[in-house]
Design an enzyme around this catalytic site. Structure first.
Site, short mmCIF file in Angstrom:
data_model
loop_
_atom_site.label_atom_id
_atom_site.label_comp_id
_atom_site.label_asym_id
_atom_site.label_seq_id
_atom_site.Cartn_x
_atom_site.Cartn_y
_atom_site.Cartn_z
N SER A 148 -35.53 25.72 -4.65
CA SER A 148 -35.82 24.32 -4.36
C SER A 148 -36.05 24.12 -2.86
O SER A 148 -36.99 24.69 -2.31
CB SER A 148 -34.69 23.45 -4.91
OG SER A 148 -35.05 22.09 -4.94
N ASP A 224 -38.43 21.43 -15.83
CA ASP A 224 -37.80 20.97 -14.60
C ASP A 224 -38.18 19.51 -14.35
O ASP A 224 -39.36 19.18 -14.20
CB ASP A 224 -38.29 21.86 -13.44
CG ASP A 224 -37.53 21.64 -12.15
OD1 ASP A 224 -37.16 20.48 -11.85
OD2 ASP A 224 -37.33 22.62 -11.42
N HIS A 257 -34.04 23.02 -13.65
CA HIS A 257 -33.88 23.25 -12.21
C HIS A 257 -32.53 23.87 -11.85
O HIS A 257 -32.21 24.05 -10.69
CB HIS A 257 -34.03 21.90 -11.49
CG HIS A 257 -34.35 21.99 -10.02
ND1 HIS A 257 -35.56 22.42 -9.55
CD2 HIS A 257 -33.61 21.68 -8.91
CE1 HIS A 257 -35.57 22.39 -8.23
NE2 HIS A 257 -34.39 21.95 -7.81
#
Length: 284
Positions: A148, A224, A257
């Site tokens: 991320s 995600d 995620h």
């Protein structure tokens, strides 16, 4: 420097270390896994950069990476995601996507952030020098990966420093922070309103500007929740297609995620980096 914790793990050692950082002007903590091979000499090094709200501990406790690091004989260092401590500025509204835990791996130029928020210098210069001096790791044989915000950091740092890293990979990275809400908020406050300055910390912009080729692997879960608005993986695909930059970009069906996603594929990422590191050794 002080070793806060030391645990045996897959016949190696998981350490947690605190030290005074000159570049960040505060005490910093990082986690370091030394594989069993480190008892016999220096080993290659992987840098792991974590995402928003994380510390140095999330990856080492949740990803299950030590097993694969032990098998491949590589060390993994996981630094914290921002400066911390008394006097370190934070988001005045206490938001989780900016300030503490959200350093975005940049060198801030705007007050008050410029006093402490120099995570780019910390990762590129200060941390490698400390590791080389204190631990049996070869910082000249290194690769980098992250998740991320940390995936953004890994891509940017590798693209800007191709001589320092043999390969780069990322899980669900923020590929174009200048074109998503998280990035616009962070870069606007850390670097100021001039968007030209933001391009130095945007992997798509760096590739479009002619970044040198490195082995690159990106995994993105298609379930995600942040994919469309914040991560925008398609922009990285387009930048690579437009410039001929070779990258393996994989969409993993049903994955989100979380660290459930990371732990499912971290073994393949470590194997990817191990191959690149072995190739560099063969060339030497």
């Amino acid at each position: 420097m002080e070793v806060l914790n030391r645990q045996r793990c897959f016949e190696g050692e998981q350490l947690r270390v605190q030290h005074r950082s000159q570049s960040l002007d505060c005490d910093m903590t990082f986690s370091l896994y030394l594989p069993p091979a480190a008892r016999g000499g220096v080993v290659p090094l992987l840098y792991w950069l974590s995402g928003l709200t994380c510390t140095d501990e999330n990856f080492v406790q949740k990803a299950g990476a030590q097993r694969y690091a032990a098998e491949h004989g590589v060390a993994i260092v996981a630094p914290d995601t921002s400066p911390r401590g008394e006097g370190v500025a934070d988001d005045p509204e206490g938001a989780w996507d900016f300030g503490l835990g959200a350093g975005f791996y940049v060198n801030a130029t705007e007050s008050p952030w410029d006093r402490h928020y120099r995570m780019y210098d910390y990762i590129v210069d200060e941390l490698p020098a400390l590791l080389a001096e204190e631990f049996p790791v070869d910082v000249e044989r290194a690769s980098i990966f992250g998740h991320s915000m940390g995936g953004h950091g890994a891509l940017v740092i590798a693209l800007r420093n191709p001589a320092k890293f043999q390969s780069v990979s990322a899980f669900a990275p923020i590929v174009a922070p200048s074109q998503c809400p998280w990035g616009e908020k962070a870069l606007g406050q850390y670097l100021g309103p001039d968007r030209e300055n933001w391009k130095n910390y945007d992997s798509c912009a760096l590739i479009e500007a002619g970044a040198l080729q490195l082995p690159m692997l990106v995994d993105q879960g298609d379930a995600d929740d942040f994919l469309e608005e914040q991560l925008r993986t398609g922009l990285l695909e387009q930048a690579c297609a437009d410039t001929g930059y070779e990258a393996t970009i994989r969409y993993q069906s049903g994955y989100d995620h979380s660290y459930f996603f990371i732990s499912s594929f971290v073994g393949s990422h470590i194997a990817f980096h191990a191959r690149a590191l072995e190739h560099s050794l063969a060339e030497d």
